[in-house]
Scaffold this active site. Sequence first.
Site, PDB file in Angstrom:
ATOM      1  N   VAL A 111     -11.052  -0.780   6.936  1.00  0.00           N
ATOM      2  CA  VAL A 111     -12.178  -1.704   6.722  1.00  0.00           C
ATOM      3  C   VAL A 111     -12.532  -1.689   5.237  1.00  0.00           C
ATOM      4  O   VAL A 111     -12.843  -0.645   4.678  1.00  0.00           O
ATOM      5  CB  VAL A 111     -13.424  -1.287   7.541  1.00  0.00           C
ATOM      6  CG1 VAL A 111     -14.581  -2.235   7.265  1.00  0.00           C
ATOM      7  CG2 VAL A 111     -13.108  -1.254   9.031  1.00  0.00           C
ATOM      8  N   GLY A 126     -10.798  -2.043   2.486  1.00  0.00           N
ATOM      9  CA  GLY A 126      -9.862  -1.461   1.514  1.00  0.00           C
ATOM     10  C   GLY A 126     -10.335  -0.209   0.824  1.00  0.00           C
ATOM     11  O   GLY A 126     -10.434   0.861   1.434  1.00  0.00           O
ATOM     12  N   VAL A 144       0.838  -1.208   0.000  1.00  0.00           N
ATOM     13  CA  VAL A 144       0.000   0.000   0.000  1.00  0.00           C
ATOM     14  C   VAL A 144       0.870   1.254   0.000  1.00  0.00           C
ATOM     15  O   VAL A 144       0.640   2.179  -0.798  1.00  0.00           O
ATOM     16  CB  VAL A 144      -0.946   0.003   1.228  1.00  0.00           C
ATOM     17  CG1 VAL A 144      -1.897   1.193   1.157  1.00  0.00           C
ATOM     18  CG2 VAL A 144      -1.743  -1.304   1.320  1.00  0.00           C
ATOM     19  N   ILE A 201     -13.209   0.582  -0.379  1.00  0.00           N
ATOM     20  CA  ILE A 201     -14.628   0.953  -0.278  1.00  0.00           C
ATOM     21  C   ILE A 201     -14.822   2.065   0.747  1.00  0.00           C
ATOM     22  O   ILE A 201     -14.415   1.917   1.902  1.00  0.00           O
ATOM     23  CB  ILE A 201     -15.493  -0.259   0.149  1.00  0.00           C
ATOM     24  CG1 ILE A 201     -15.310  -1.424  -0.820  1.00  0.00           C
ATOM     25  CG2 ILE A 201     -16.952   0.133   0.258  1.00  0.00           C
ATOM     26  CD1 ILE A 201     -16.021  -2.702  -0.379  1.00  0.00           C
ATOM     27  N   LYS A 230     -12.487  -5.887  11.881  1.00  0.00           N
ATOM     28  CA  LYS A 230     -13.291  -4.942  11.090  1.00  0.00           C
ATOM     29  C   LYS A 230     -14.689  -4.780  11.695  1.00  0.00           C
ATOM     30  O   LYS A 230     -15.260  -3.689  11.689  1.00  0.00           O
ATOM     31  CB  LYS A 230     -13.335  -5.411   9.632  1.00  0.00           C
ATOM     32  CG  LYS A 230     -11.941  -5.330   8.982  1.00  0.00           C
ATOM     33  CD  LYS A 230     -11.837  -6.130   7.706  1.00  0.00           C
ATOM     34  CE  LYS A 230     -10.441  -6.043   7.098  1.00  0.00           C
ATOM     35  NZ  LYS A 230     -10.212  -7.000   6.001  1.00  0.00           N
ATOM     36  N   ALA A 262       9.601   5.964   5.819  1.00  0.00           N
ATOM     37  CA  ALA A 262      10.309   5.094   6.767  1.00  0.00           C
ATOM     38  C   ALA A 262      10.104   3.631   6.393  1.00  0.00           C
ATOM     39  O   ALA A 262       8.967   3.212   6.119  1.00  0.00           O
ATOM     40  CB  ALA A 262       9.814   5.345   8.187  1.00  0.00           C
ATOM     41  N   GLY A 303      -1.985 -15.388  -3.475  1.00  0.00           N
ATOM     42  CA  GLY A 303      -1.486 -14.398  -2.511  1.00  0.00           C
ATOM     43  C   GLY A 303      -2.604 -13.658  -1.795  1.00  0.00           C
ATOM     44  O   GLY A 303      -2.397 -12.561  -1.281  1.00  0.00           O
TER      45      GLY A 303
HETATM   46  P1  NDP Z   1       3.604  -4.590   3.749  1.00  0.00           P
HETATM   47  O1  NDP Z   1       4.034  -5.671   4.653  1.00  0.00           O
HETATM   48  O2  NDP Z   1       3.567  -4.834   2.291  1.00  0.00           O
HETATM   49  O3  NDP Z   1       4.548  -3.318   4.008  1.00  0.00           O
HETATM   50  C1  NDP Z   1       4.921  -2.892   5.274  1.00  0.00           C
HETATM   51  C2  NDP Z   1       5.933  -1.773   5.125  1.00  0.00           C
HETATM   52  O4  NDP Z   1       6.191  -1.224   6.399  1.00  0.00           O
HETATM   53  C3  NDP Z   1       7.262  -2.220   4.553  1.00  0.00           C
HETATM   54  O5  NDP Z   1       7.751  -1.248   3.661  1.00  0.00           O
HETATM   55  C4  NDP Z   1       8.185  -2.310   5.778  1.00  0.00           C
HETATM   56  O6  NDP Z   1       9.527  -1.983   5.509  1.00  0.00           O
HETATM   57  C5  NDP Z   1       7.601  -1.213   6.636  1.00  0.00           C
HETATM   58  N1  NDP Z   1       7.811  -1.452   8.057  1.00  0.00           N
HETATM   59  C6  NDP Z   1       7.348  -2.468   8.814  1.00  0.00           C
HETATM   60  N2  NDP Z   1       7.732  -2.345  10.092  1.00  0.00           N
HETATM   61  C7  NDP Z   1       8.484  -1.222  10.144  1.00  0.00           C
HETATM   62  C8  NDP Z   1       9.187  -0.561  11.177  1.00  0.00           C
HETATM   63  N3  NDP Z   1       9.175  -1.036  12.418  1.00  0.00           N
HETATM   64  N4  NDP Z   1       9.832   0.580  10.873  1.00  0.00           N
HETATM   65  C9  NDP Z   1       9.838   1.056   9.611  1.00  0.00           C
HETATM   66  N5  NDP Z   1       9.190   0.489   8.582  1.00  0.00           N
HETATM   67  C10 NDP Z   1       8.529  -0.647   8.849  1.00  0.00           C
HETATM   68  O7  NDP Z   1       2.178  -4.086   4.281  1.00  0.00           O
HETATM   69  P2  NDP Z   1       0.915  -3.608   3.418  1.00  0.00           P
HETATM   70  O8  NDP Z   1       1.309  -2.465   2.579  1.00  0.00           O
HETATM   71  O9  NDP Z   1       0.255  -4.770   2.793  1.00  0.00           O
HETATM   72  O10 NDP Z   1      -0.067  -3.118   4.593  1.00  0.00           O
HETATM   73  C11 NDP Z   1       0.152  -1.921   5.284  1.00  0.00           C
HETATM   74  C12 NDP Z   1      -1.045  -1.676   6.219  1.00  0.00           C
HETATM   75  O11 NDP Z   1      -2.222  -1.564   5.449  1.00  0.00           O
HETATM   76  C13 NDP Z   1      -1.300  -2.814   7.217  1.00  0.00           C
HETATM   77  O12 NDP Z   1      -1.737  -2.271   8.430  1.00  0.00           O
HETATM   78  C14 NDP Z   1      -2.420  -3.618   6.563  1.00  0.00           C
HETATM   79  O13 NDP Z   1      -3.220  -4.306   7.484  1.00  0.00           O
HETATM   80  C15 NDP Z   1      -3.201  -2.494   5.903  1.00  0.00           C
HETATM   81  N6  NDP Z   1      -4.023  -2.926   4.773  1.00  0.00           N
HETATM   82  C16 NDP Z   1      -3.418  -3.577   3.724  1.00  0.00           C
HETATM   83  C17 NDP Z   1      -4.166  -3.984   2.646  1.00  0.00           C
HETATM   84  C18 NDP Z   1      -3.541  -4.673   1.486  1.00  0.00           C
HETATM   85  O14 NDP Z   1      -4.264  -4.988   0.521  1.00  0.00           O
HETATM   86  N7  NDP Z   1      -2.236  -4.894   1.484  1.00  0.00           N
HETATM   87  C19 NDP Z   1      -5.628  -3.731   2.592  1.00  0.00           C
HETATM   88  C20 NDP Z   1      -6.143  -2.974   3.723  1.00  0.00           C
HETATM   89  C21 NDP Z   1      -5.350  -2.611   4.777  1.00  0.00           C
HETATM   90  P3  NDP Z   1      10.469  -2.926   4.571  1.00  0.00           P
HETATM   91  O15 NDP Z   1       9.866  -2.810   3.206  1.00  0.00           O
HETATM   92  O16 NDP Z   1      11.813  -2.323   4.630  1.00  0.00           O
HETATM   93  O17 NDP Z   1      10.374  -4.295   5.136  1.00  0.00           O
HETATM   94  N1  HSE Z   2      -6.660 -10.452   4.508  1.00  0.00           N
HETATM   95  C1  HSE Z   2      -7.582  -9.404   4.192  1.00  0.00           C
HETATM   96  C2  HSE Z   2      -8.671  -9.974   3.281  1.00  0.00           C
HETATM   97  C3  HSE Z   2      -6.863  -8.238   3.525  1.00  0.00           C
HETATM   98  O1  HSE Z   2      -8.590 -11.147   2.859  1.00  0.00           O
HETATM   99  O2  HSE Z   2      -9.632  -9.268   2.995  1.00  0.00           O
HETATM  100  C4  HSE Z   2      -7.619  -6.955   3.569  1.00  0.00           C
HETATM  101  O3  HSE Z   2      -7.815  -6.467   4.860  1.00  0.00           O
END
Ligand code: NDP
Ligand code: HSE
Length: 436
Positions: A133, A135, A17, A137, A206, A46, A188
């Site tokens: 909640v 994504g 994201v 929507i 959620k 970060a 995935g």
């Molecule tokens: P990812 O695991 O793909 O990315 C996490 C990122 O955060 C990475 O870049 C990682 O760094 C960085 N990170 C993690 N811990 C630390 C730390 N302690 N300090 C600095 N950087 C850190 O996560 P997503 O993008 O999938 O999800 C992000 C958030 O969005 C989550 O809370 C998830 O629940 C929420 N979300 C995600 C959805 C999705 O479709 N993916 C949908 C809805 C919500 P590095 O790259 O260096 O490891």
């Molecule tokens: N694991 C979650 C899902 C990702 O399957 O909908 C989105 O929150």
Amino acid sequence: MNGYRDLRVALLGCGSVGAQVARLLLEQGDELAARVGARLHLTGIAVRDLDAPRDVDLPRELFTTDAEQLVLGADIVVELMGGIETARELILRALESGADVVTANKALIAEHGPELADAAEQVGAQLSYEAAVAGAIPIIRPLRESLAGDHITRVLGIVNGSTNYILDRMDRFGDSAEDAMRVASELGYLEADPTLDVEGYDAAQKATILASIAFHTVVPVDAVYREGISGVTSAQIEAARHAGYVIKLLAIAERLTAADGTTGVSARVYPALISRDHPLAAVHGGKNAVFVEAEAAGELMFYGAGAGGVETASAVLGDLVSAARRHVIGGPGIPGSSHADLCVLPIGEVSTSYQIMLEVRDLPGVLAEIAGLLAEHGVSAASVEQTVADGAEGTATLVIGTHISREADLAATVDALRGSAVVTAVTSVLRLEGGA
Ligand code: NDP
Ligand code: HSE
């Protein structure tokens, strides 16, 4: 584009994201500045590992491993790291410094939402979490703002895409639970720990958020009744189809009156039957939808992508633009609302109708015995269908549809059925939601 002031935006996380949020912020800088009336200046991103490959080509000088330093001096902090404790500490630090915070972190909001909302309110900052909640929507803002003048009575959500994908494959393509799960995993769709999806923990997080907002009440995540989809069988899917239903994992938030007259909130997650005519039945694949019932507005449905990097980034950017506009206009953020302070009711107070599947001895008087057990516990049968499978001599399958009953009465009925000499197995008990 000149003449705009800068708003400093700190991005925490550059994964699925975060990378898309950074890309869109940089690519659409001029357009966003025109919409906001200020330039959204990305001051840094970060991450944990500066050398990790990224989905998007972004200027290297933006990256830092010093998230604490990045947060200092930001006007808006966008938290997309995930996890609980570090994210919580950084968000509290940001809010204490007066920055607005945007996050997609459902686990954090479910666990610490009230604490973070209080911290935001104390300094008049905005805490936004539209993406937490379903994504892409829009559902948090509609509940908090668009429906702020209405009374919501019930929210039914398909808020976990991976389990919807699994159940949908079982229903439409006849996959076994194992095959559907394998395909979801290969694509995935599942969280790194699939239990979070399959056992309903993600949906419960959620449900907490939806229930808290819809009913202006703090609903702790551990007060959400939860059953996952791991027990759903092909036989249940088939029986549901035969009766005109489909099985969906639902996150439900509902205003209820308990047996003693108390008004409260029920928040629950379980695989439930819904009529094939219900709009939620048409939510296929990994899509999400939230069906809202409100006293004045009636029925509303919000549908779309519940996950995905760029889709979720859309919701994050919506929050970011909204927070940025507040900086331009001035005034405090919209506080969280828990003024109704309703009690959270246990599952036993829920009333719905049920479908019970039994294996019984195929003898005279069996139906009368079972009808007697239902009646003894105040549960009324609406339909009974008996089938005798080829070769299953001496046993029959009964599928009983009930009228609306209290969960506590139904549970006592099922216990009695299990203890009956004429019942060889209770193979399925499913709740029917969303009306017949
Ligand atoms: P990812 O695991 O793909 O990315 C996490 C990122 O955060 C990475 O870049 C990682 O760094 C960085 N990170 C993690 N811990 C630390 C730390 N302690 N300090 C600095 N950087 C850190 O996560 P997503 O993008 O999938 O999800 C992000 C958030 O969005 C989550 O809370 C998830 O629940 C929420 N979300 C995600 C959805 C999705 O479709 N993916 C949908 C809805 C919500 P590095 O790259 O260096 O490891
Ligand atoms: N694991 C979650 C899902 C990702 O399957 O909908 C989105 O929150």
